[in-house]
Enzyme design. Structure first.
Site, mmCIF file in Angstrom:
data_model
loop_
_atom_site.group_PDB
_atom_site.id
_atom_site.type_symbol
_atom_site.label_atom_id
_atom_site.label_comp_id
_atom_site.label_asym_id
_atom_site.label_seq_id
_atom_site.Cartn_x
_atom_site.Cartn_y
_atom_site.Cartn_z
ATOM 1 C CE1 TYR A 125 -28.887 20.301 -3.739
ATOM 2 C CE2 TYR A 125 -30.326 19.552 -1.913
ATOM 3 C CZ TYR A 125 -29.583 20.323 -2.285
ATOM 4 O OH TYR A 125 -29.102 21.457 -1.337
ATOM 5 C CB THR A 159 -34.277 23.320 5.622
ATOM 6 O OG1 THR A 159 -33.042 23.680 5.136
ATOM 7 C CG2 THR A 159 -34.586 24.129 6.938
ATOM 8 C CE LYS A 193 -31.834 22.964 -3.499
ATOM 9 N NZ LYS A 193 -32.859 22.573 -2.326
#
Length: 308
Positions: free
Chosen positions: A141, A55, A167
């Site tokens: 991730y 983000t 994640k």
């Protein structure tokens, strides 16, 4: 900086978020506005903040900009841990990781390598090389072109003491259950689906009891209220916020590609802040879409922030 064990404990203690990265009209990093934003977010009890994450437009930041963003976040976040993004090919991921550590990052979020699909042996070698290049904690991730199996995660957990977290951004809950069951408390588990709140109940059942919230950027109190309701089993509040905020928010987000990032900056804009535009190839919301987002925000009683 936190040691890996301290970071693991902190990440698992509450809600996480990743600040947007502020740019001026020339798309240059606006450090002053970014620092004010991080300081504001840190006041809402985030367990950790991811600087220069997805983000935060990691993909559009140059390797030299990432430590600048990390250093600014560390200077503004108080006691809140700062986790830096890193990624791309192995050599570049190591370069960014080392620079982020030097800039004061408490940990790293290892995003998928650029473009390539690879076998498990190659992904293991990539993650291991990044972990061994630094002393701080690393969260891997799983998403897109970098999906490690439970066996691969287990091998990395044995060989990399500073691998502290996993994640998931894939959404295969059965695979997540396999990983959490196999690894137990060796790792901390983080939900990482776009607008993860709409997936959070399923992930909680899979043993993933924290996640990174993008909307925390502009509705941190609402994000914490939702997270608190999840943790305490307050189903009525969970359902209320899903229906009044998250479902219409996701419908608007899904209008165009890349809006998972763009809509977060737009959220700040409708509250009277100016995070600047997204960098290409992303595009900003239209005026009509901004008006729709403002209605969603207002319907949930969120007040505007004092203008910058």
């Amino acid at each position: 900086m936190m040691n890996p064990i301290e970071l693991k404990k902190a990440v698992g203690s509450g809600l996480l978020s990743f600040p947007v990265t502020h740019f001026d009209d020339q798309l240059i990093f606006d450090e002053a506005k970014y620092r004010r934003h991080v300081e504001w977010l840190a006041g809402y009890d985030a367990a950790a903040l991811f600087a220069a994450g997805g983000t935060g437009e990691f993909f559009s930041l140059s390797p030299s900009e990432i430590p600048q963003v990390v250093k600014a976040a560390k200077a503004s976040a108080g006691k809140t841990p700062i986790i830096s993004g890193t990624g791309y090919g192995t050599s570049l991921a190591i370069e960014i990781a080392k620079a982020a550590e030097k800039a004061g990052a408490d940990g790293l979020l290892l995003l998928p390598p650029y473009l390539m699909f690879a076998e498990q042996a190659g992904l293991i070698a990539h993650v291991k090389a990044v972990c061994q290049s630094v002393g701080i904690g690393v969260i891997v991730y799983n998403r897109d072109n970098a999906v490690l199996t439970a066996e691969s995660i287990a091998r990395l957990a044995e060989e990399c003491p500073n691998l502290i977290g996993f994640k998931d951004g894939v959404g295969d809950v059965d695979k997540v259950i396999e990983i959490t069951t196999l690894l137990g408390d060796r790792l901390v588990y983080v939900g990482g689906m776009p607008t993860h709140e709409v997936y959070a109940q399923a992930y909680f059942a899979a043993g993933v009891t924290t996640y990174s919230s993008a909307v925390f950027n502009f509705v941190p109190a609402l994000a914490q209220r939702f997270y608190g309701a999840l943790r305490t089993g307050d189903q009525a509040t969970v359902d209320e916020i899903l229906k009044s905020f998250f479902f219409p928010f996701v419908a608007l987000r899904n209008r165009k590609k890349g809006y998972a990032v763009s809509i977060i900056k737009a959220g700040l804009r409708v509250l009277g802040q100016n995070p600047g535009p997204v960098r290409p190839p992303l595009t900003d919301l239209t005026q009509e879409e901004l008006a729709l987002l403002e209605k969603i925000v207002q319907a949930n009683g969120v007040e505007r922030i004092a203008a910058e």
